[in-house]
Design a protein around this motif. Structure first.
Motif, short mmCIF file in Angstrom:
data_model
loop_
_atom_site.label_atom_id
_atom_site.label_comp_id
_atom_site.label_asym_id
_atom_site.label_seq_id
_atom_site.Cartn_x
_atom_site.Cartn_y
_atom_site.Cartn_z
N THR A 241 0.85 -1.19 0.00
CA THR A 241 0.00 0.00 0.00
C THR A 241 0.89 1.24 0.00
O THR A 241 1.67 1.46 0.92
N GLY A 242 0.81 2.01 -1.05
CA GLY A 242 1.60 3.22 -1.12
C GLY A 242 3.02 2.94 -1.55
O GLY A 242 3.39 1.83 -1.92
N ALA A 243 3.85 3.97 -1.49
CA ALA A 243 5.25 3.86 -1.90
C ALA A 243 6.08 3.22 -0.79
O ALA A 243 5.76 3.37 0.39
N PRO A 244 7.15 2.52 -1.14
CA PRO A 244 8.02 1.93 -0.12
C PRO A 244 8.67 3.01 0.74
O PRO A 244 8.92 4.14 0.29
N LEU A 245 8.95 2.68 1.98
CA LEU A 245 9.64 3.61 2.87
C LEU A 245 11.09 3.76 2.45
O LEU A 245 11.64 2.88 1.78
N PRO A 246 11.74 4.86 2.83
CA PRO A 246 13.17 5.02 2.51
C PRO A 246 13.98 3.85 3.06
O PRO A 246 13.71 3.34 4.15
N ILE A 247 15.00 3.45 2.33
CA ILE A 247 15.77 2.28 2.73
C ILE A 247 16.48 2.48 4.06
O ILE A 247 16.65 1.53 4.84
N ASP A 248 16.85 3.71 4.38
CA ASP A 248 17.54 3.96 5.65
C ASP A 248 16.59 3.75 6.84
O ASP A 248 17.03 3.32 7.91
N VAL A 249 15.32 4.03 6.65
CA VAL A 249 14.34 3.75 7.70
C VAL A 249 14.22 2.25 7.92
O VAL A 249 14.15 1.76 9.05
N LEU A 250 14.22 1.50 6.84
CA LEU A 250 14.11 0.05 6.93
C LEU A 250 15.35 -0.56 7.58
O LEU A 250 15.25 -1.49 8.39
N LEU A 251 16.53 -0.03 7.25
CA LEU A 251 17.76 -0.56 7.84
C LEU A 251 17.83 -0.25 9.34
O LEU A 251 18.35 -1.05 10.12
N ALA A 252 17.31 0.90 9.72
CA ALA A 252 17.27 1.22 11.15
C ALA A 252 16.39 0.23 11.90
O ALA A 252 16.72 -0.20 13.02
N ALA A 253 15.27 -0.16 11.29
CA ALA A 253 14.39 -1.16 11.91
C ALA A 253 15.10 -2.50 12.02
O ALA A 253 14.97 -3.22 13.01
N ALA A 254 15.88 -2.86 10.98
CA ALA A 254 16.63 -4.12 11.01
C ALA A 254 17.69 -4.11 12.11
O ALA A 254 17.91 -5.12 12.77
N GLU A 255 18.34 -3.00 12.32
CA GLU A 255 19.35 -2.90 13.37
C GLU A 255 18.72 -3.04 14.75
O GLU A 255 19.28 -3.69 15.64
N ARG A 256 17.55 -2.47 14.93
CA ARG A 256 16.88 -2.57 16.23
C ARG A 256 16.42 -4.00 16.51
O ARG A 256 16.28 -4.40 17.67
N ALA A 257 16.17 -4.77 15.46
CA ALA A 257 15.66 -6.13 15.65
C ALA A 257 16.70 -7.04 16.30
O ALA A 257 16.34 -7.99 17.01
N LEU A 258 17.98 -6.77 16.04
CA LEU A 258 19.06 -7.58 16.62
C LEU A 258 20.07 -6.65 17.28
O LEU A 258 21.08 -6.29 16.67
N PRO A 259 19.82 -6.22 18.49
CA PRO A 259 20.74 -5.28 19.16
C PRO A 259 22.15 -5.85 19.25
O PRO A 259 22.36 -7.02 19.57
N GLY A 260 23.11 -5.01 18.94
CA GLY A 260 24.51 -5.43 19.00
C GLY A 260 25.05 -6.01 17.72
O GLY A 260 26.26 -6.23 17.59
N ALA A 261 24.17 -6.30 16.75
CA ALA A 261 24.61 -6.87 15.48
C ALA A 261 25.02 -5.76 14.52
O ALA A 261 24.56 -4.62 14.63
#
Length: 358
Positions: free
Chosen positions: A234-254
Protein backbone atom coordinates in the motif's frame (compact mmCIF):
# COMPACT_ATOMS: atom_id res chain seq x y z
CA UNK A 1 46.79 -57.39 -0.61
CA UNK A 2 44.24 -57.21 -3.37
CA UNK A 3 42.49 -54.34 -1.61
CA UNK A 4 45.78 -52.52 -1.18
CA UNK A 5 46.65 -53.02 -4.84
CA UNK A 6 43.20 -51.79 -5.87
CA UNK A 7 43.55 -48.70 -3.65
CA UNK A 8 46.98 -48.06 -5.12
CA UNK A 9 45.52 -48.01 -8.62
CA UNK A 10 42.67 -45.73 -7.52
CA UNK A 11 45.09 -43.41 -5.74
CA UNK A 12 47.50 -43.32 -8.69
CA UNK A 13 45.08 -42.63 -11.51
CA UNK A 14 42.84 -40.30 -9.51
CA UNK A 15 45.92 -38.26 -8.64
CA UNK A 16 47.13 -38.19 -12.24
CA UNK A 17 43.71 -37.18 -13.58
CA UNK A 18 42.77 -34.56 -10.99
CA UNK A 19 46.07 -33.69 -9.32
CA UNK A 20 46.82 -30.66 -11.51
CA UNK A 21 43.32 -29.27 -10.94
CA UNK A 22 43.68 -29.75 -7.19
CA UNK A 23 47.02 -27.96 -7.34
CA UNK A 24 45.39 -24.98 -9.08
CA UNK A 25 42.50 -24.75 -6.61
CA UNK A 26 44.89 -25.17 -3.69
CA UNK A 27 47.30 -22.45 -4.84
CA UNK A 28 44.53 -19.99 -5.68
CA UNK A 29 42.88 -20.77 -2.34
CA UNK A 30 46.13 -19.96 -0.53
CA UNK A 31 46.32 -16.61 -2.28
CA UNK A 32 42.70 -15.81 -1.46
CA UNK A 33 43.13 -16.31 2.29
CA UNK A 34 44.70 -12.84 2.31
CA UNK A 35 42.85 -11.74 -0.82
CA UNK A 36 41.52 -8.45 0.52
CA UNK A 37 44.93 -7.41 1.81
CA UNK A 38 46.45 -8.31 -1.55
CA UNK A 39 43.77 -6.41 -3.44
CA UNK A 40 44.37 -3.32 -1.31
CA UNK A 41 48.02 -3.35 -2.35
CA UNK A 42 47.37 -4.00 -6.03
CA UNK A 43 44.50 -1.53 -6.55
CA UNK A 44 44.46 0.99 -3.71
CA UNK A 45 42.33 3.44 -5.69
CA UNK A 46 39.09 1.53 -5.05
CA UNK A 47 40.03 0.93 -1.42
CA UNK A 48 41.16 4.50 -0.81
CA UNK A 49 38.68 5.38 1.95
CA UNK A 50 39.78 7.96 4.50
CA UNK A 51 37.64 7.65 7.63
CA UNK A 52 36.14 10.90 8.79
CA UNK A 53 32.80 12.11 10.07
CA UNK A 54 29.57 10.19 9.70
CA UNK A 55 28.70 7.85 6.89
CA UNK A 56 26.26 9.03 4.25
CA UNK A 57 22.81 7.40 4.10
CA UNK A 58 22.57 4.19 2.10
CA UNK A 59 20.08 5.93 -0.19
CA UNK A 60 22.91 8.28 -1.21
CA UNK A 61 25.11 5.28 -2.00
CA UNK A 62 22.37 3.82 -4.22
CA UNK A 63 22.01 7.15 -6.03
CA UNK A 64 25.75 7.19 -6.77
CA UNK A 65 25.65 3.62 -8.04
CA UNK A 66 22.65 4.34 -10.28
CA UNK A 67 24.33 7.46 -11.69
CA UNK A 68 27.48 5.51 -12.60
CA UNK A 69 25.59 2.52 -14.04
CA UNK A 70 23.02 4.24 -16.28
CA UNK A 71 20.26 3.84 -13.72
CA UNK A 72 20.88 0.14 -13.03
CA UNK A 73 20.22 -1.07 -9.51
CA UNK A 74 22.62 -3.42 -7.71
CA UNK A 75 21.65 -6.90 -6.64
CA UNK A 76 22.98 -6.31 -3.15
CA UNK A 77 25.32 -4.12 -1.13
CA UNK A 78 28.31 -5.45 0.81
CA UNK A 79 28.63 -3.08 3.77
CA UNK A 80 32.08 -2.07 5.09
CA UNK A 81 33.33 -4.01 8.11
CA UNK A 82 36.19 -1.65 8.92
CA UNK A 83 36.41 2.17 8.97
CA UNK A 84 38.62 2.41 5.86
CA UNK A 85 36.61 0.03 3.66
CA UNK A 86 34.18 1.03 0.88
CA UNK A 87 30.61 -0.02 0.25
CA UNK A 88 30.70 -2.57 -2.57
CA UNK A 89 27.66 -2.81 -4.82
CA UNK A 90 27.38 -6.17 -6.58
CA UNK A 91 25.59 -5.69 -9.89
CA UNK A 92 25.10 -9.46 -10.39
CA UNK A 93 25.14 -12.63 -8.33
CA UNK A 94 28.70 -13.61 -9.27
CA UNK A 95 30.19 -10.18 -8.65
CA UNK A 96 31.51 -9.94 -12.19
CA UNK A 97 30.80 -6.19 -12.01
CA UNK A 98 31.20 -4.23 -8.78
CA UNK A 99 30.91 -0.57 -7.89
CA UNK A 100 33.02 0.78 -5.00
CA UNK A 101 31.58 3.75 -3.10
CA UNK A 102 33.15 5.89 -0.37
CA UNK A 103 30.80 5.52 2.63
CA UNK A 104 31.70 8.98 3.96
CA UNK A 105 31.25 11.05 0.80
CA UNK A 106 29.07 8.84 -1.37
CA UNK A 107 31.53 9.24 -4.25
CA UNK A 108 32.17 6.32 -6.60
CA UNK A 109 35.78 5.21 -6.20
CA UNK A 110 35.78 2.85 -9.14
CA UNK A 111 33.96 0.21 -11.16
CA UNK A 112 35.59 -3.16 -11.73
CA UNK A 113 34.81 -6.31 -13.66
CA UNK A 114 36.31 -9.69 -12.86
CA UNK A 115 39.07 -9.27 -15.44
CA UNK A 116 40.08 -5.90 -13.97
CA UNK A 117 41.15 -7.41 -10.67
CA UNK A 118 43.74 -10.13 -10.15
CA UNK A 119 42.12 -11.17 -6.87
CA UNK A 120 38.65 -11.40 -8.43
CA UNK A 121 40.09 -13.48 -11.28
CA UNK A 122 41.80 -15.78 -8.78
CA UNK A 123 38.50 -16.13 -6.90
CA UNK A 124 36.63 -17.11 -10.06
CA UNK A 125 39.41 -19.53 -10.98
CA UNK A 126 39.27 -21.08 -7.51
CA UNK A 127 35.49 -21.34 -7.39
CA UNK A 128 34.53 -22.14 -10.97
CA UNK A 129 37.66 -22.38 -13.16
CA UNK A 130 36.34 -19.26 -14.93
CA UNK A 131 33.56 -21.44 -16.36
CA UNK A 132 30.43 -20.57 -14.38
CA UNK A 133 28.15 -23.24 -12.98
CA UNK A 134 29.76 -26.10 -14.91
CA UNK A 135 33.15 -25.13 -13.54
CA UNK A 136 31.76 -25.04 -10.00
CA UNK A 137 30.51 -28.60 -10.40
CA UNK A 138 33.94 -29.72 -11.63
CA UNK A 139 35.64 -28.06 -8.65
CA UNK A 140 33.15 -29.70 -6.28
CA UNK A 141 33.74 -33.11 -7.89
CA UNK A 142 37.50 -32.64 -7.59
CA UNK A 143 36.98 -32.03 -3.88
CA UNK A 144 35.28 -35.41 -3.65
CA UNK A 145 38.28 -36.96 -5.41
CA UNK A 146 40.58 -35.27 -2.89
CA UNK A 147 38.70 -37.01 -0.09
CA UNK A 148 39.17 -40.35 -1.88
CA UNK A 149 42.87 -39.60 -2.37
CA UNK A 150 43.30 -38.74 1.30
CA UNK A 151 41.57 -41.83 2.63
CA UNK A 152 43.22 -44.22 0.16
CA UNK A 153 46.58 -42.57 0.85
CA UNK A 154 46.12 -43.18 4.57
CA UNK A 155 45.64 -46.92 3.94
CA UNK A 156 48.65 -47.04 1.60
CA UNK A 157 50.80 -45.09 4.06
CA UNK A 158 50.09 -47.36 7.04
CA UNK A 159 53.37 -49.24 7.72
CA UNK A 160 52.07 -51.42 10.53
CA UNK A 161 52.42 -51.03 14.27
CA UNK A 162 55.94 -52.40 14.46
CA UNK A 163 57.22 -50.13 11.70
CA UNK A 164 55.17 -47.05 12.58
CA UNK A 165 58.27 -44.86 12.89
CA UNK A 166 59.14 -45.68 9.28
CA UNK A 167 56.00 -43.87 8.20
CA UNK A 168 57.44 -40.62 9.58
CA UNK A 169 61.00 -41.05 8.28
CA UNK A 170 62.85 -39.32 5.45
CA UNK A 171 65.41 -41.99 4.62
CA UNK A 172 69.01 -41.19 3.80
CA UNK A 173 70.91 -40.97 1.59
CA UNK A 174 68.41 -38.88 -0.40
CA UNK A 175 68.15 -40.93 -3.55
CA UNK A 176 65.84 -39.38 -6.16
CA UNK A 177 63.00 -41.91 -6.29
CA UNK A 178 63.13 -42.79 -2.60
CA UNK A 179 63.24 -39.13 -1.58
CA UNK A 180 60.19 -38.39 -3.76
CA UNK A 181 58.35 -41.30 -2.21
CA UNK A 182 59.21 -40.27 1.35
CA UNK A 183 58.33 -36.61 0.70
CA UNK A 184 55.01 -37.66 -0.87
CA UNK A 185 54.30 -39.94 2.07
CA UNK A 186 55.24 -37.37 4.74
CA UNK A 187 53.43 -34.52 3.02
CA UNK A 188 50.30 -36.61 2.71
CA UNK A 189 50.18 -37.81 6.29
CA UNK A 190 50.98 -34.44 7.87
CA UNK A 191 48.45 -32.56 5.73
CA UNK A 192 45.76 -35.25 5.74
CA UNK A 193 43.44 -33.81 8.40
CA UNK A 194 43.66 -30.28 7.02
CA UNK A 195 43.17 -31.35 3.40
CA UNK A 196 40.16 -33.50 4.32
CA UNK A 197 38.65 -30.58 6.24
CA UNK A 198 39.28 -28.21 3.33
CA UNK A 199 37.85 -30.69 0.82
CA UNK A 200 34.78 -31.49 2.91
CA UNK A 201 33.92 -27.84 3.57
CA UNK A 202 34.59 -26.93 -0.06
CA UNK A 203 32.36 -29.70 -1.40
CA UNK A 204 29.61 -28.71 1.03
CA UNK A 205 29.77 -25.13 -0.25
CA UNK A 206 29.46 -26.26 -3.88
CA UNK A 207 26.79 -28.90 -3.20
CA UNK A 208 25.00 -27.55 -0.12
CA UNK A 209 21.68 -29.42 -0.40
CA UNK A 210 22.90 -32.97 0.45
CA UNK A 211 24.92 -31.72 3.42
CA UNK A 212 22.09 -29.62 4.77
CA UNK A 213 19.57 -32.45 4.41
CA UNK A 214 21.94 -34.91 6.11
CA UNK A 215 22.66 -32.58 9.00
CA UNK A 216 19.02 -31.74 9.52
CA UNK A 217 18.14 -35.43 9.46
CA UNK A 218 20.95 -36.36 11.87
CA UNK A 219 20.09 -33.59 14.33
CA UNK A 220 16.33 -33.85 13.80
CA UNK A 221 16.20 -30.19 12.97
CA UNK A 222 13.17 -28.75 11.15
CA UNK A 223 13.47 -27.79 7.51
CA UNK A 224 14.59 -24.26 6.79
CA UNK A 225 11.60 -21.96 6.80
CA UNK A 226 10.74 -19.93 3.72
CA UNK A 227 11.22 -16.15 3.72
CA UNK A 228 8.22 -14.34 5.22
CA UNK A 229 5.67 -12.82 2.89
CA UNK A 230 4.65 -9.23 3.62
CA UNK A 231 1.09 -8.02 3.39
CA UNK A 232 -0.40 -6.26 0.39
CA UNK A 233 1.67 -3.31 -0.80
CA UNK A 234 0.00 0.00 0.00
CA UNK A 235 1.60 3.22 -1.12
CA UNK A 236 5.25 3.86 -1.90
CA UNK A 237 8.02 1.93 -0.12
CA UNK A 238 9.64 3.61 2.87
CA UNK A 239 13.17 5.02 2.51
CA UNK A 240 15.77 2.28 2.73
CA UNK A 241 17.54 3.96 5.65
CA UNK A 242 14.34 3.75 7.70
CA UNK A 243 14.11 0.05 6.93
CA UNK A 244 17.76 -0.56 7.84
CA UNK A 245 17.27 1.22 11.15
CA UNK A 246 14.39 -1.16 11.91
CA UNK A 247 16.63 -4.12 11.01
CA UNK A 248 19.35 -2.90 13.37
CA UNK A 249 16.88 -2.57 16.23
CA UNK A 250 15.66 -6.13 15.65
CA UNK A 251 19.06 -7.58 16.62
CA UNK A 252 20.74 -5.28 19.16
CA UNK A 253 24.51 -5.43 19.00
CA UNK A 254 24.61 -6.87 15.48
CA UNK A 255 26.36 -5.17 12.57
CA UNK A 256 24.84 -5.03 9.08
CA UNK A 257 27.09 -6.80 6.58
CA UNK A 258 24.91 -7.14 3.49
CA UNK A 259 21.69 -5.64 2.15
CA UNK A 260 19.78 -7.63 -0.49
CA UNK A 261 17.69 -5.28 -2.58
CA UNK A 262 14.23 -6.71 -3.38
CA UNK A 263 13.76 -8.09 -6.86
CA UNK A 264 10.01 -7.36 -6.88
CA UNK A 265 7.81 -4.60 -5.43
CA UNK A 266 6.17 -6.99 -2.98
CA UNK A 267 9.33 -8.71 -1.68
CA UNK A 268 10.66 -7.74 1.77
CA UNK A 269 14.05 -6.17 2.38
CA UNK A 270 16.52 -8.89 3.45
CA UNK A 271 19.32 -7.71 5.72
CA UNK A 272 22.23 -9.88 6.78
CA UNK A 273 23.86 -9.09 10.11
CA UNK A 274 26.70 -10.40 12.27
CA UNK A 275 26.61 -10.69 16.02
CA UNK A 276 30.01 -10.43 17.76
CA UNK A 277 29.99 -14.12 18.76
CA UNK A 278 29.32 -15.45 15.25
CA UNK A 279 32.23 -17.33 13.61
CA UNK A 280 31.22 -16.40 10.05
CA UNK A 281 33.03 -13.19 8.98
CA UNK A 282 29.81 -11.82 7.49
CA UNK A 283 27.44 -13.37 9.99
CA UNK A 284 24.46 -15.59 9.28
CA UNK A 285 21.74 -13.68 11.13
CA UNK A 286 18.91 -12.46 8.89
CA UNK A 287 16.26 -9.81 9.30
CA UNK A 288 13.29 -9.38 6.95
CA UNK A 289 11.57 -5.99 6.88
CA UNK A 290 8.29 -5.03 5.20
CA UNK A 291 9.21 -2.23 2.80
CA UNK A 292 5.83 -0.51 3.01
CA UNK A 293 5.21 -0.59 6.76
CA UNK A 294 8.73 -0.88 8.19
CA UNK A 295 7.59 -3.83 10.33
CA UNK A 296 10.12 -6.54 11.07
CA UNK A 297 8.61 -9.69 9.60
CA UNK A 298 11.20 -12.02 11.10
CA UNK A 299 14.59 -11.80 12.82
CA UNK A 300 16.74 -14.95 12.73
CA UNK A 301 19.46 -14.91 15.38
CA UNK A 302 22.14 -17.29 14.08
CA UNK A 303 23.35 -18.02 17.63
CA UNK A 304 19.90 -19.36 18.51
CA UNK A 305 19.45 -21.38 15.32
CA UNK A 306 19.13 -25.20 15.34
CA UNK A 307 22.35 -27.19 15.61
CA UNK A 308 22.29 -28.08 11.91
CA UNK A 309 22.21 -24.41 10.93
CA UNK A 310 25.03 -23.56 13.32
CA UNK A 311 27.17 -26.37 11.88
CA UNK A 312 26.43 -25.22 8.33
CA UNK A 313 27.53 -21.71 9.30
CA UNK A 314 30.99 -23.09 10.15
CA UNK A 315 31.73 -24.31 6.62
CA UNK A 316 32.98 -21.06 5.14
CA UNK A 317 35.08 -19.80 8.10
CA UNK A 318 36.70 -23.25 8.42
CA UNK A 319 37.38 -23.38 4.68
CA UNK A 320 39.19 -20.03 4.61
CA UNK A 321 40.77 -20.29 8.05
CA UNK A 322 38.87 -17.28 9.40
CA UNK A 323 37.87 -19.00 12.63
CA UNK A 324 40.85 -18.54 14.93
CA UNK A 325 42.61 -15.42 13.71
CA UNK A 326 45.98 -15.01 12.02
CA UNK A 327 47.31 -18.45 13.04
CA UNK A 328 44.49 -20.38 11.35
CA UNK A 329 44.67 -18.16 8.27
CA UNK A 330 48.37 -18.97 7.92
CA UNK A 331 47.53 -22.64 8.39
CA UNK A 332 44.95 -22.35 5.58
CA UNK A 333 47.63 -20.86 3.31
CA UNK A 334 49.97 -23.76 4.10
CA UNK A 335 47.20 -26.30 3.50
CA UNK A 336 46.58 -24.90 0.04
CA UNK A 337 50.21 -25.47 -0.94
CA UNK A 338 50.20 -29.21 -0.20
CA UNK A 339 48.12 -30.40 -3.21
CA UNK A 340 50.71 -28.95 -5.60
CA UNK A 341 53.58 -30.59 -3.73
CA UNK A 342 51.80 -33.93 -3.53
CA UNK A 343 50.94 -33.82 -7.23
CA UNK A 344 54.53 -33.06 -8.25
CA UNK A 345 56.10 -35.75 -6.07
CA UNK A 346 53.47 -38.27 -7.15
CA UNK A 347 53.92 -37.35 -10.81
CA UNK A 348 57.70 -37.80 -10.61
CA UNK A 349 57.21 -41.16 -8.91
CA UNK A 350 54.95 -42.25 -11.74
CA UNK A 351 57.46 -41.07 -14.35
CA UNK A 352 60.36 -42.84 -12.69
CA UNK A 353 58.26 -45.99 -12.39
CA UNK A 354 57.66 -45.96 -16.15
CA UNK A 355 61.41 -45.63 -16.80
CA UNK A 356 63.27 -47.77 -14.25
CA UNK A 357 66.68 -46.84 -15.72
CA UNK A 358 66.02 -43.18 -15.02
Amino acid sequence: MRLRRFLFQVHLYAGLLVGALLAVTGLTGSALVFGEELDRQLQPEVWGVVPGGERVPVSRVLESVAASQAGASPLYLRMPQRPDAPVVAWMDAHGSRRVYVDPYSGAVLGVRSTGDSLVATLRELHVSLLSGGAGEAVVGASGCVLIVLGLSGLVLWWPGRRKLALGFTLRRPLLWRRANYDLHKLGGIFSLVFLLLSALTGVSLVFPAPFEQTLRWATRAPARSAPPVPGPATGAPLPIDVLLAAAERALPGARITRVDLPASPTAPLRVRERLPEEPHPLGMSLVYVDRHTGAVLRADNALEAPLASRLLALRYPLHIGAWGGLATRCLAVLTGLFPAGLFLTGFFLWLSGRNPRR
